[in-house]
Design a protein around this motif. Sequence first.
Motif, PDB file in Angstrom:
ATOM      1  N   ALA A  88      41.234  34.594  39.176  1.00  0.00           N
ATOM      2  CA  ALA A  88      41.172  35.075  37.895  1.00  0.00           C
ATOM      3  C   ALA A  88      40.388  36.411  37.976  1.00  0.00           C
ATOM      4  O   ALA A  88      40.464  37.080  36.827  1.00  0.00           O
ATOM      5  CB  ALA A  88      40.600  34.206  36.834  1.00  0.00           C
ATOM      6  N   HIS A  89      39.495  36.452  38.751  1.00  0.00           N
ATOM      7  CA  HIS A  89      38.559  37.798  38.796  1.00  0.00           C
ATOM      8  C   HIS A  89      38.612  38.644  40.012  1.00  0.00           C
ATOM      9  O   HIS A  89      39.769  38.694  40.499  1.00  0.00           O
ATOM     10  CB  HIS A  89      37.295  37.313  38.407  1.00  0.00           C
ATOM     11  CG  HIS A  89      37.180  36.117  37.407  1.00  0.00           C
ATOM     12  ND1 HIS A  89      37.268  36.463  36.254  1.00  0.00           N
ATOM     13  CD2 HIS A  89      36.758  34.783  37.471  1.00  0.00           C
ATOM     14  CE1 HIS A  89      37.239  35.132  35.470  1.00  0.00           C
ATOM     15  NE2 HIS A  89      36.676  34.378  36.370  1.00  0.00           N
TER      16      HIS A  89
ATOM     17  N   PRO B 295      43.792  41.356  36.765  1.00  0.00           N
ATOM     18  CA  PRO B 295      44.209  40.482  35.819  1.00  0.00           C
ATOM     19  C   PRO B 295      44.000  40.741  34.328  1.00  0.00           C
ATOM     20  O   PRO B 295      44.422  40.200  33.383  1.00  0.00           O
ATOM     21  CB  PRO B 295      43.845  39.102  36.218  1.00  0.00           C
ATOM     22  CG  PRO B 295      42.497  39.375  36.867  1.00  0.00           C
ATOM     23  CD  PRO B 295      42.580  40.913  37.591  1.00  0.00           C
ATOM     24  N   HIS B 296      43.041  41.811  34.091  1.00  0.00           N
ATOM     25  CA  HIS B 296      42.553  41.862  32.718  1.00  0.00           C
ATOM     26  C   HIS B 296      42.763  43.288  32.162  1.00  0.00           C
ATOM     27  O   HIS B 296      42.319  44.270  32.532  1.00  0.00           O
ATOM     28  CB  HIS B 296      41.061  41.654  32.612  1.00  0.00           C
ATOM     29  CG  HIS B 296      40.661  40.133  33.279  1.00  0.00           C
ATOM     30  ND1 HIS B 296      41.142  39.289  32.814  1.00  0.00           N
ATOM     31  CD2 HIS B 296      39.923  39.933  34.250  1.00  0.00           C
ATOM     32  CE1 HIS B 296      40.768  38.015  33.376  1.00  0.00           C
ATOM     33  NE2 HIS B 296      39.836  38.816  34.466  1.00  0.00           N
TER      34      HIS B 296
ATOM     35  N   GLN C 135      33.102  40.368  29.918  1.00  0.00           N
ATOM     36  CA  GLN C 135      32.826  40.172  31.307  1.00  0.00           C
ATOM     37  C   GLN C 135      32.815  41.539  31.813  1.00  0.00           C
ATOM     38  O   GLN C 135      33.630  42.316  31.700  1.00  0.00           O
ATOM     39  CB  GLN C 135      34.263  39.360  31.820  1.00  0.00           C
ATOM     40  CG  GLN C 135      34.494  38.199  30.998  1.00  0.00           C
ATOM     41  CD  GLN C 135      35.744  37.343  31.782  1.00  0.00           C
ATOM     42  OE1 GLN C 135      36.442  38.133  32.713  1.00  0.00           O
ATOM     43  NE2 GLN C 135      35.916  36.217  31.438  1.00  0.00           N
TER      44      GLN C 135
ATOM     45  N   TYR D 184      32.372  43.697  35.184  1.00  0.00           N
ATOM     46  CA  TYR D 184      32.755  43.763  36.680  1.00  0.00           C
ATOM     47  C   TYR D 184      32.266  45.173  37.261  1.00  0.00           C
ATOM     48  O   TYR D 184      33.093  46.071  37.622  1.00  0.00           O
ATOM     49  CB  TYR D 184      34.370  43.684  36.952  1.00  0.00           C
ATOM     50  CG  TYR D 184      34.866  42.267  36.373  1.00  0.00           C
ATOM     51  CD1 TYR D 184      34.622  41.221  37.212  1.00  0.00           C
ATOM     52  CD2 TYR D 184      35.088  42.106  35.175  1.00  0.00           C
ATOM     53  CE1 TYR D 184      35.619  40.021  36.890  1.00  0.00           C
ATOM     54  CE2 TYR D 184      36.000  40.961  34.750  1.00  0.00           C
ATOM     55  CZ  TYR D 184      35.911  39.813  35.709  1.00  0.00           C
ATOM     56  OH  TYR D 184      36.617  38.733  35.087  1.00  0.00           O
TER      57      TYR D 184
HETATM   58 CU   LIG Z   1      38.789  37.448  35.548  1.00  0.00          CU
END
Ligand SMILES: [Cu+2]
Length: 314
Positions: free
Chosen positions: A19-20, A98-99, A184, A186
Motif C-alpha cells: 500500500a505504500h 497507489p495514492h 500521510q 512520504y
Molecule cells: Cu500507502
Amino acid sequence: MHAFGTLFALASAASTVVAHGGVLWYSNAGQWYQGWQPYNSPTGQTSIQRPWSTYNPITDATDAQLACNDDGTSGALQLTATVAAGSDVTAYWNSPWPHNIGPMLTYLAQCPGSTCTGVDSNTLEWFKIDEAGLLSGTVYNGTWGSGKMIADNSSWTTTIPATVPSGSYLIRFETIALHSLPAQFYPECAQLTITGGGSLGPTTDELVTFPGGYSNTDPGLTIDVYSNAAQTETTYPIPGPPLYGTGTGSPAPPPSSSSVSAYAQSSTAPSSTPTSIGTVAQYGQCGGTGYTGATGCVAPYTCTVLNAYYSQCL
Ligand SMILES: [Cu+2]
Ligand SMILES: *[C@@H]1O[C@H](CO)[C@@H](O)[C@H](O)[C@H]1NC(C)=O
Ligand SMILES: *[C@@H]1O[C@H](CO)[C@@H](O)[C@H](O)[C@H]1NC(C)=O
C-alpha cells in the motif's frame, strides 16, 4: 520462537509493501542512481539517497523523521551525485504509486561544509523549489500533483533552479497522501553537489526546518476530501513555506560554520544506525523505533532492518 519472530516480521514487512512505498531511483542528465533499499541489509549498500527503513508513511507533522524518513542519517558508504544547476532531477517511486490524492513537493537544504555526509538533516533549513497541489477540478474529484506523478511513470521531475548557489545540498522529494486522515507524508532525501549555480539564496521566510515546516493543523493537511464542501472546492492550500523566489523576507545568510559544531556533536551521539560488530546474538533485536538496547550483532551476523520498529541480527 525466534524463527517464528523472523517470519512474522518478514510477513508484516512484506504486507506494508503493497500500500505504500517511497523513492527507489533517481535520474539526472541520463545518469541513473539507485536509491537505498530499505528491506535489504544496510551492510555494503551504496546510494546517493539517505537510508530509510520502511515503506510506511509518516503520519505526524512533528515526527523527528519528517526531514529524511526513518532514520535519514548518512549511510556508511554514502554517495553524492553531482548535478548542474538548471538541470532536471527525477525521482521514481515504486510503480504504480497507489495514492492519487495529494500534493507533490520538492525541497533543497544547503549543508554548511563541502559535503552533506554526516550532517544531521534535522539541523538544516529547507526551501521549497517545486510544488503541485490540486491541478484541476475539485478537491473531491480533481487531478492532483500525485495523480500526475502516477501518470508520469510514478516519477516526479524537478528542475534545480539555475539561480541557487553552488554547494552541497540535500534534495527532499515528498508526496503527501490525503485519501485518509491523518495525512500521510512520504519524504526521502538524496545528497547532491550542485555545480554552476547562481547567487540567489533563499530568503528567511522561505526557510523551514523539518519537523517545523508543517503543523498537524495546517488546512492542507486536515482537509476532508470527501466532504460536501470538497465537491465544489477548487483551491487547495499546499503546506509549507512560500516557494523559493517568491518570499518577501530578507536574504538568509548561508548555512554557518557555527552550526557545524552542532553537527559534529550530533554525529558522535548514539545513533540507531545498525552496525555489524557487537554483542547481540543471531535473531536478537538490534534496532527499531523506541529500542534502546545494543545495536551491534555478534559476528558474522548483520543488523537488518525489517521494519521501522524492528531490526534483527541475521
Ligand atoms: Cu500507502
Ligand atoms: C467530477 O467532477 C466533474 C466536474 O465538476 C463532474 O461533472 C463529475 O460528475 C464528477 N464526478 C464524480 C464521480 O463525482
Ligand atoms: C519508468 O520508471 C522506471 C523506474 O521505476 C524506469 O526504470 C523506467 O526507465 C521508466 N520509464 C521511462 C519511460 O522513463
